[in-house]
Design an enzyme around this catalytic site. Sequence first.
Site, mmCIF file in Angstrom:
data_model
loop_
_atom_site.group_PDB
_atom_site.id
_atom_site.type_symbol
_atom_site.label_atom_id
_atom_site.label_comp_id
_atom_site.label_asym_id
_atom_site.label_seq_id
_atom_site.Cartn_x
_atom_site.Cartn_y
_atom_site.Cartn_z
ATOM 1 C CG HIS A 230 43.256 38.589 17.695
ATOM 2 N ND1 HIS A 230 43.947 37.484 16.291
ATOM 3 C CD2 HIS A 230 42.404 38.467 18.397
ATOM 4 C CE1 HIS A 230 42.712 36.624 16.282
ATOM 5 N NE2 HIS A 230 41.621 37.205 17.200
ATOM 6 C CE LYS B 40 35.728 29.963 15.326
ATOM 7 N NZ LYS B 40 36.889 31.269 16.059
ATOM 8 N NE ARG C 219 35.764 40.883 15.229
ATOM 9 C CZ ARG C 219 35.853 40.023 14.394
ATOM 10 N NH1 ARG C 219 36.413 39.606 14.238
ATOM 11 N NH2 ARG C 219 35.172 38.543 15.016
ATOM 12 C CB SER D 132 41.376 34.848 12.025
ATOM 13 O OG SER D 132 42.265 35.404 13.187
HETATM 14 O O1 PNS Z 1 38.920 32.817 18.262
HETATM 15 P P1 PNS Z 1 37.011 32.225 19.290
HETATM 16 O O2 PNS Z 1 38.006 30.991 18.292
HETATM 17 O O3 PNS Z 1 36.401 32.515 19.173
HETATM 18 O O4 PNS Z 1 38.112 31.904 20.242
HETATM 19 C C1 PNS Z 1 37.268 30.708 21.447
HETATM 20 C C2 PNS Z 1 37.256 29.607 22.473
HETATM 21 C C3 PNS Z 1 38.663 28.914 22.263
HETATM 22 C C4 PNS Z 1 37.687 30.709 23.527
HETATM 23 C C5 PNS Z 1 36.132 29.072 22.762
HETATM 24 O O5 PNS Z 1 35.659 27.682 22.234
HETATM 25 C C6 PNS Z 1 36.837 28.291 23.949
HETATM 26 O O6 PNS Z 1 37.159 28.483 25.317
HETATM 27 N N1 PNS Z 1 37.407 26.322 23.627
HETATM 28 C C7 PNS Z 1 37.654 26.237 25.218
HETATM 29 C C8 PNS Z 1 36.044 24.989 25.499
HETATM 30 C C9 PNS Z 1 35.074 25.555 26.328
HETATM 31 O O7 PNS Z 1 35.464 26.113 27.801
HETATM 32 N N2 PNS Z 1 33.535 25.968 26.067
HETATM 33 C C10 PNS Z 1 32.944 26.210 27.644
HETATM 34 C C11 PNS Z 1 33.347 27.317 27.135
HETATM 35 S S1 PNS Z 1 32.391 27.991 25.880
#
Ligand code: PNS
Length: 161
Positions: free
Chosen positions: A18, A42, A95, A132
């Site tokens: 990151h 999650k 990745r 992570s």
């Molecule tokens: O590190 P991650 O868990 O892969 O990140 C995913 C994240 C948190 C960026 C994604 O789940 C997110 O954007 N969540 C906020 C809710 C949202 O906007 N959802 C609609 C688009 S995915």
Amino acid sequence: MSRIAVVPGSFDPVTLGHIDVIARAADLYDELHVVVVHNPGKTALLPLDVRVELITKAIANAGLPNNIVVASWGEGLLVDYCSKVGAKVVIKGIRNQADVTYETPMALVNRNLAGIETMFMLPEPGHAYVSSSLVRQVAALKGDVRPYVPHIVADYLNTAR
Ligand code: PNS
């Protein structure tokens, strides 16, 4: 007009992969928001405020430029955070092919919702296998996480045991 981008993620915890992507992105934009976002899919190990604190300290320790803002976005859509700060671009580290498969629907939804474009960025190959979830697993089983995370994160995980 300043170019503003957002690097969102669970960052549970932030890894060296990151930090590598954040450093590269900070070089390309006038202002970079690193946003700890609640992922409804999650169950988190670390509270949002701890994740923000660890990222802030890791960025400072790495000597990254001061155009980086660290924030959290506990509820709501990522695109709403982007609108709030005037960002038109989301940056995600990629990745491998599995990441492309995972990220593509989210990128398309964000574009459909609000016209936010997503840029995929490759980390240093040495970090390409770090995640992570692996770090959480190694930490839970009392292994050494120092090769994968900033020192501040390793110290936190060691003392939290
Ligand atoms: O590190 P991650 O868990 O892969 O990140 C995913 C994240 C948190 C960026 C994604 O789940 C997110 O954007 N969540 C906020 C809710 C949202 O906007 N959802 C609609 C688009 S995915």
